[in-house]
Design an enzyme around this catalytic site. Structure first.
Site, PDB file in Angstrom:
ATOM      1  N   SER A 155     -11.235  -0.353  -1.126  1.00 45.93           N
ATOM      2  CA  SER A 155      -9.994  -0.328  -0.332  1.00 45.93           C
ATOM      3  C   SER A 155     -10.256  -0.634   1.122  1.00 45.93           C
ATOM      4  CB  SER A 155      -9.358   1.068  -0.380  1.00 45.93           C
ATOM      5  OG  SER A 155      -8.487   1.196  -1.445  1.00 45.93           O
TER       6      SER A 155
ATOM      7  N   ASP B 106       0.823  -1.207   0.000  1.00 44.73           N
ATOM      8  CA  ASP B 106       0.000   0.000   0.000  1.00 44.73           C
ATOM      9  C   ASP B 106       0.860   1.262   0.000  1.00 44.73           C
ATOM     10  OD1 ASP B 106      -2.260   1.849   0.905  1.00 44.73           O
ATOM     11  OD2 ASP B 106      -3.281  -0.084   0.870  1.00 44.73           O
TER      12      ASP B 106
ATOM     13  N   HIS C  15      -3.587   6.262   3.335  1.00 43.00           N
ATOM     14  CA  HIS C  15      -4.362   5.094   2.902  1.00 43.00           C
ATOM     15  C   HIS C  15      -3.862   3.810   3.559  1.00 43.00           C
ATOM     16  CE1 HIS C  15      -5.552   2.029  -0.207  1.00 43.00           C
ATOM     17  NE2 HIS C  15      -6.654   2.759  -0.246  1.00 43.00           N
TER      18      HIS C  15
END
Ligand code: CA
Length: 614
Positions: A375, A159, A216
């Site tokens: 996600s 990620d 994220h």
């Protein structure tokens, strides 16, 4: 008040549609690079290709997976990627050649609400149901107390990285520690090819220094951990898994296939048995396909986001979720009322199940916040897979996938939308896992690149993971234009209002002498810096410049090209400027390089309806 609301809605709409527009412009592959697989990886043929490659073809090796015969090359400066790929495909030594495709994180919009650690801890103690309310109806609490600590599975989070200073990670044992590496001695102690890879690897900077310049990866990591424990109320308990952060997405959420492949091999070779992949794109990469088949052979589970185009993956595949490798579990997103999220991709034969993915509250580098997207749905499944491995350490990834799919909650909204027609159920899956026969073997899977033709054309559609929510709302493919999805859209808009109001009212200290009166504005801007394209917002504007807000790093003194939307969204101006000040790498003062009379007049007209900034 009503007018203000309508205006704010327009802003939100513009923000979303502009994001959509901008993402459509993003490059699909890295210029000047190709990935090549040689037919005979060790023999004479491979050697002769490498000889030719460097002497005649002008290629420079950027990376190699020698065991696989896969090479990552920089091509000649003046050569087009398309031409280089065609030239190499024609070479008898080459099995396949492809561009180094770019993938992106699979979130929708930005953080919708953010809280400090203290705020969240207070909310969590005021209502122990808080995570349920924000995370949706997964019965996680039933499992927390009952799990026996048999072994500690490693979950690779491929990620944007991880902020290891967040108390959930810094005060616990939740982050993987490489047992064979001595920190900071500049030596590859365990001989795995990476120097000082103490907690994972940063493939952007090619170092063991881990950070998350996007947020994220930290959010995704919190969700994974949150399946097995409370992540909201300190002191946080000892973790039942280890998160291995592998950063290949940059600060804007984009990453290269070559780095994704490196991260995947690193994960498996260093003991990860669950791989979380909250990213994707439409480009088929044979090299990525092959890397994932390696994770299958190793017995790992590869959890992948189905994507956020509101599209049917059966007809328009999203990679890596749509590769036919048997240990891939492709995850769609549901709302807290168990509807398929309006943005979520689906596919009756290619998306395996759904889990919650709307307004999920999890860790951010600076505290907590809610984010939405497949996600966010994906890490729930990764957390469940880790919990299953805790229960049954020898469970193969392929078997874990069968158990997860076989124990979903049937949801009418998922009929004909996902293979299992259900939403993941932690409690049922764990009960079944306890009783499961573990065979120790799995059907062989031979990687073939037979489905290359699906999207082998370089000119295929764009990498639209985060880009299509508006086109869907306007009547795009699938069930997206139903009243239900509109109501979710409106809900999302309403929840985003406080942030928009906050941004509109936010004031920044003046950073330089200003000749022109500044006005508050809340408008989106597309920024080009060199060959990078970014999205930001403008919070003030004058005849002389703007205040630009973006998560990306801009160099002071650097020249940027901007396309700025008018407050009413009716027009846009393209203008160049110079970065004259910056604040915490988020806010920048940009002075216009030169303004024509026409642009002066446009800005003067815009500011008539705006409030002066102090
Ligand atoms: Ca090492």
């Amino acid at each position: 008040m009503e007018r203000v609301l309508i205006k704010l809605f327009i802003y939100l709409f513009l923000f979303l549609s502009f994001s959509s527009y901008a993402h459509g412009q993003v490059r699909r592959y890295v210029p000047g690079e190709v990935i090549v697989k040689l037919k005979n990886k060790t023999g004479v043929s491979g050697q002769s290709f490498l000889g030719k490659a460097t002497s005649q073809k002008g290629l420079r090796v950027r990376g190699a997976f020698k065991r696989m015969g896969i090479y990552h090359f920089a091509i000649k400066e003046n050569q087009k990627v398309e031409d280089a790929v065609e030239e190499m495909k024609a070479d008898p030594d080459v099995e396949y050649a492809e561009p180094n495709y770019i993938f992106s994180k699979a979130t929708v919009g930005n953080v919708t609400q953010s809280f400090s650690v203290l705020e969240v801890s207070a909310m969590a103690s005021a209502s122990s149901e808080y995570y349920m309310a924000t995370g949706a109806p997964i019965q996680v609490t039933n499992t927390w107390a009952s799990i026996v600590h048999n072994s500690v599975p490693i979950v690779a989070v491929i990620d944007t990285g991880l902020n290891m200073n967040h108390p959930v990670f810094s005060t616990t044992d939740a982050v993987w520690q490489n047992p064979g590496e001595i920190p900071g001695n500049g030596i590859d102690d365990d001989g795995n090819g990476f120097v000082d890879d103490v907690n994972g690897w940063n493939f952007i900077t090619n170092s063991g220094v881990m950070l998350d310049d996007d947020g994220h990866g930290t959010h995704v990591s919190g969700i994974i951990l949150g399946v097995t424990q409370d992540i909201y109320t300190p002191p946080y308990p000892s973790a039942k898994m280890r998160i291995m952060p592998l950063k290949f997405l940059d600060g804007e959420g984009y990453g290269k296939t070559s780095d994704a492949i490196k991260a995947i091999y690193y994960a498996v070779n260093n003991g990860a048995t669950v791989l979380n992949n909250s990213w994707g794109g439409n480009s088929y990469s044979a090299a990525l396909h092959e890397a994932i088949s390696y994770t299958y052979d190793a017995g790992a589970i590869f959890v992948a986001a189905a994507g956020n185009n509101g599209a049917n993956n059966d007809s328009s595949p999203m990679y890596p979720a749509s590769f036919a490798v048997p240990n891939i579990i492709s995850v769609a997103a549901t709302t807290d009322t168990d509807a398929l999220a309006y943005f979520s991709n689906y596919g009756h034969s290619s998306v395996h199940l759904a889990s919650p993915g709307v307004f999920i509250l999890s860790t951010l580098p600076s505290g907590y916040g809610s984010m939405s997207g497949t996600s966010m749905a994906t890490p729930f499944v990764s957390g469940l897979a880790a919990l299953m491995k805790t229960e049954r350490p020898n469970l193969l990834g392929y078997q874990a996938k069968q158990l997860i799919m076989g124990n979903t909650d049937s949801i009418s909204g998922l009929n004909s939308k996902v293979v299992s027609e259900g939403r993941m159920d932690v409690y049922n899956t764990i009960q079944a896992t306890k009783l499961a026969n573990i065979s120790g073997s799995q059907p062989p899977y031979k990687y073939t690149n037979a489905d290359r033709n699906l999207s082998s054309s370089i000119a295929a559609s764009g990498c639209g993971v985060v880009s299509k929510m508006i086109s869907k709302g306007q009547g795009g493919p699938g069930g997206g234009s139903t009243p239900e999805s509109w109501s979710i859209f409106i809900l999302l808009a309403l929840l985003a209002l406080p942030i928009i109001v906050y941004n509109a009212l936010r004031q920044k200290n003046p950073k330089d002498k200003r000749q022109h009166e500044r006005f508050k504005i809340n408008s989106e801007v597309k920024v080009k810096v060199g060959d990078r394209e970014l999205i930001g917002s403008i919070s003030t504007i004058s005849l002389g410049g703007v205040q630009l807000n973006t998560n990306a790093m801009l160099e002071s003194g650097g020249i940027v090209s901007m396309v700025i939307r008018s407050p009413d969204g009716a027009e846009q101006i393209a203008i160049e400027g110079r970065v004259v000040w910056s604040e915490a790498q988020k806010a920048y003062g940009v002075q216009f390089a030169q303004t024509s009379q026409a642009i002066h007049e446009r800005i003067a007209t815009w500011t008539k309806s705006l409030v002066k900034a102090s």
